[in-house]
Design a protein around this motif. Structure first.
Motif, PDB file in Angstrom:
ATOM      1  N   GLU A 116       0.802  -1.354   0.098  1.00  0.00           N
ATOM      2  CA  GLU A 116       0.087  -0.138  -0.192  1.00  0.00           C
ATOM      3  C   GLU A 116       0.826   1.145  -0.067  1.00  0.00           C
ATOM      4  N   VAL A 117       2.021   1.585   0.900  1.00  0.00           N
ATOM      5  CA  VAL A 117       2.849   2.276   0.833  1.00  0.00           C
ATOM      6  C   VAL A 117       3.508   2.587  -0.517  1.00  0.00           C
ATOM      7  N   ARG A 118       3.912   1.379  -1.127  1.00  0.00           N
ATOM      8  CA  ARG A 118       4.493   1.538  -2.511  1.00  0.00           C
ATOM      9  C   ARG A 118       3.627   2.025  -3.450  1.00  0.00           C
ATOM     10  N   ALA A 119       2.554   1.760  -3.285  1.00  0.00           N
ATOM     11  CA  ALA A 119       1.370   1.911  -4.414  1.00  0.00           C
ATOM     12  C   ALA A 119       1.183   3.688  -4.367  1.00  0.00           C
ATOM     13  N   ARG A 120       1.205   3.963  -3.157  1.00  0.00           N
ATOM     14  CA  ARG A 120       0.898   5.498  -2.821  1.00  0.00           C
ATOM     15  C   ARG A 120       1.848   6.249  -3.230  1.00  0.00           C
TER      16      ARG A 120
END
Length: 159
Positions: A116-120
């Motif tokens: 989720e962090v990488r995608a954001r």
């Protein structure tokens, strides 16, 4: 320009705290810099893949809550793009020219980052294919931000 550094964990080593404090002091002449920290999530001793994913997801959720709304988000990620100091300096300058006056750099904890962090992330960057402690990365980051401002102003420091 407002720069936020979002990270997991506290700095315990005095030598790292002293180095970070020195670069934050130097940066006051160029930008408003704020460090926002969360407590690292506890990982079980021998976590299953599901336990590791859940722990990273909890930590990632807490980290993302500290990212200012509308801020351009750089996530420091071992799998991110390698950049030179000059490239980072140019990007920071370009963001300012495009009206992006808020930049956030996010450093995950000892166990990495959630998907989720990488995608954001607006962009994922890496300082090296080598692995560094997340505390050490914080020192390297504030130094590179300082270097970027010196480069952009054509001031001595970066040769």
């Amino acid at each position: 320009m407002k720069i936020t550094i979002v990270c997991a964990g506290k700095i315990k080593e005095k030598y790292l705290s002293a180095g970070i404090a020195e670069f934050l002091k130097r940066l006051k002449h160029y930008a408003q810099v704020e460090i926002r920290e969360i407590h690292e999530e506890k990982m079980p001793e021998a976590p299953s893949p599901a336990e590791k994913e859940q722990t990273l997801a909890r930590e990632g959720e807490k980290l993302l809550k500290l990212v200012p709304e509308g801020s351009y988000l750089y996530v420091l990620d071992v799998y991110g793009k390698l950049k030179s100091s000059e490239q980072l300096a140019k990007e920071i300058a370009d963001l300012g020219l495009r009206g992006r006056s808020s930049i956030t750099f996010l450093i995950g904890g000892a166990f990495g980052l959630s998907e989720e962090v990488r995608a954001r992330a607006d962009e994922r960057i890496s300082f090296s294919p080598m692995t560094f402690t997340h505390q050490m990365v914080r020192l390297l980051l504030v130094e590179q931000i300082y270097r970027a401002f010196k480069i952009n102003r054509g001031e001595k420091y970066h040769w």
